[in-house]
Design a protein around this motif. Structure first.
Motif, PDB file in Angstrom:
ATOM      1  N   GLY A 123      35.435 -31.283   4.628  1.00 50.91           N
ATOM      2  CA  GLY A 123      34.120 -30.547   4.918  1.00 50.91           C
ATOM      3  C   GLY A 123      33.762 -29.547   3.861  1.00 50.91           C
ATOM      4  O   GLY A 123      32.624 -29.075   3.652  1.00 50.91           O
ATOM      5  N   GLN A 128      28.342 -32.651   5.076  1.00 42.19           N
ATOM      6  CA  GLN A 128      28.425 -32.672   6.294  1.00 42.19           C
ATOM      7  C   GLN A 128      29.296 -33.714   6.977  1.00 42.19           C
ATOM      8  O   GLN A 128      29.006 -34.777   6.939  1.00 42.19           O
ATOM      9  N   LEU A 129      30.240 -33.282   7.946  1.00 47.70           N
ATOM     10  CA  LEU A 129      31.148 -34.073   8.468  1.00 47.70           C
ATOM     11  C   LEU A 129      30.348 -35.234   9.191  1.00 47.70           C
ATOM     12  O   LEU A 129      30.762 -36.486   9.341  1.00 47.70           O
ATOM     13  N   TYR A 130      29.421 -34.785  10.096  1.00 51.42           N
ATOM     14  CA  TYR A 130      28.772 -35.644  10.858  1.00 51.42           C
ATOM     15  C   TYR A 130      27.923 -36.866  10.195  1.00 51.42           C
ATOM     16  O   TYR A 130      27.427 -37.760  10.618  1.00 51.42           O
ATOM     17  N   ARG A 131      27.810 -36.755   8.633  1.00 54.09           N
ATOM     18  CA  ARG A 131      27.157 -37.806   8.130  1.00 54.09           C
ATOM     19  C   ARG A 131      28.101 -38.674   7.219  1.00 54.09           C
ATOM     20  O   ARG A 131      27.624 -39.156   6.063  1.00 54.09           O
ATOM     21  N   PHE A 132      29.322 -38.677   7.706  1.00 50.14           N
ATOM     22  CA  PHE A 132      30.248 -39.652   7.123  1.00 50.14           C
ATOM     23  C   PHE A 132      30.480 -40.812   8.075  1.00 50.14           C
ATOM     24  O   PHE A 132      30.065 -41.014   9.150  1.00 50.14           O
TER      25      PHE A 132
END
Lengths: 275, 275
Positions: A123, A128-132
């Motif tokens: 990150g 953004q990590l939630y968009r991996f």
């Protein structure tokens, strides 16, 4: 009690205070050597940096040892406190689920002490990590073995606009086939895949599959020595990054999906030229 | 130098040695109060646990303060070392990309010290991190605002056989609308979404959308106080978990995708009844 303790990514000072207290209270301490221990001062000369910090001896447990002697290690943990140290987080890229299950079966209590792993520290590049999407592994191609299951996964992530973290192959203590045939156990020197090799393999697979999962122009981020003081992050097209020397291992790679403004602005800080 | 330092998930002892050294070397130390600081001993009485460990004063920086006074904080970091502490990892669930970009624009050097975050520590339940798809956020529904964009994301992840991490709403220092209208700044008490509320909202959306993204029988994992000594992990169907009391915050939830044998075996350790 079995303490499974994450060491983090950089060096011996990335252990947490909680982790250090646990190690110091342990009767016996193992450190797994599955993944790279390069930056932790672990060499053939010994484990001086870790041992000095902990004030006690540390046994390196390679894959073979963990598989063959797990029950012996665990039986020690029935009677006393045993520490099992892992680079990154105990449930990061390399997981230790099997050890936990075996421990529970033997009635050994387990306590996990978390730390940063490649899975969250990437990150830092600003994506953004939630968009991996799903994470892929890129194995070293050989003449006869060129597995490309990562291709569809990257394709699906990109169709959904998601980023893809690519974990690059690490070969530590791989037996030499030549010597195995002669009945001897001799190991090949460790190999760590570079960002460049990964990109070459990706382009080769795209050329064969030709489904436009990505191209030479696709945006990506190459990272070396994540979490270390000499960490290197470079953003650019696949073509751009092919020529970048990322230096010593470990390397990892992100294939960028659809980006938001803030992600773009951050990537720009690491870009070879305006993205 | 601006140090952005992850505190990890549990309490003050989850900071790394590197992080502690940095804090102790800093001239001024801020701790962000965006997310929960409950377990860090931070209360209206002060920051005794953190301050005692660090041997220096710590200023709580809430969202308002970071937004309004970022440049003042950053200008201090031009001349001296400033520490900015965040729960979890600096680039985990709540990211601090904007602070890094502002710092770079002002010519302030930034050093990030990583730690565990919810994004990687959820691996403790036995589900492999590399098999998670896009992460979703579940916001508190109000009478007039019931956003359900998480629905398609869970659906797509499940179609690909991937797990979905659901981050549950945290409302800290939300202004009271009633008071805002009267020109006063008064804040509502903090609210943390429970696993149960999240599950109720998920079922409500499934009932409306009726595209079978999931059902009452879908397997999931509820986690409370991840990374703390009193962490709670329970695996079961949505229906099963509706009745479980997970206790104090923070909670998070995983909607399980396709599982491998080792994942099943590990989930079984946390199951209410055989899965």
């Amino acid at each position: 009690m079995l303490y499974i303790i994450g060491l983090g990514l950089g060096d011996e000072k990335d252990i947490t205070l909680r982790g250090l207290e646990a190690v110091r209270s342990c009767h016996k301490v193992y450190v797994e050597a599955y993944t790279s221990l390069l930056s932790f001062g672990v060499s053939s000369d010994g484990l001086s940096k870790l041992e000095k910090l902990y004030g006690k001896a540390v046994t390196v447990a390679d894959r073979e040892m963990v598989e063959e002697k797990a029950d012996a290690i665990l039986s020690e943990a029935v009677e006393s406190d045993v520490g099992f140290l892992v680079v990154g987080d105990p449930f990061g890229a390399t997981t230790h689920t099997d050890l936990v299950i075996r421990a529970k079966k033997l009635g050994v209590q387990v306590q996990v002490i978390h730390n940063a792993s490649v899975m969250n520290a990437v990150g830092v590049c600003g994506l953004q990590l939630y968009r991996f999407g799903e994470t892929v592994s890129i194995p070293f191609f050989t003449e006869s073995w060129r597995p490309d299951s990562f291709y569809e996964k990257i394709q699906k992530n990109r169709q959904l606009g998601l980023h893809t973290l690519c974990l690059l192959d690490i070969q530590v203590k791989e037996p030499s086939l030549e010597h195995l045939c002669r009945g001897k156990k001799v190991y090949l020197p460790p190999r760590f895949m570079t960002v460049n090799t990964a990109l070459h393999q990706l382009l080769e697979v795209e050329q064969v599959r030709a489904e436009q999962a990505y191209s030479e122009e696709s945006k990506c981020v190459g990272i070396a020595r994540l979490g270390s003081v000499d960490q290197m992050v470079v953003a650019g097209s696949i073509k751009d990054l092919l020529g970048v020397d990322f230096g010593p291992p470990l390397h990892c790679l992100i294939i960028v999906g659809h980006t938001h403004d803030l992600e773009d602005e951050m990537l720009q800080l690491y870009a070879l030229r305006p993205l």
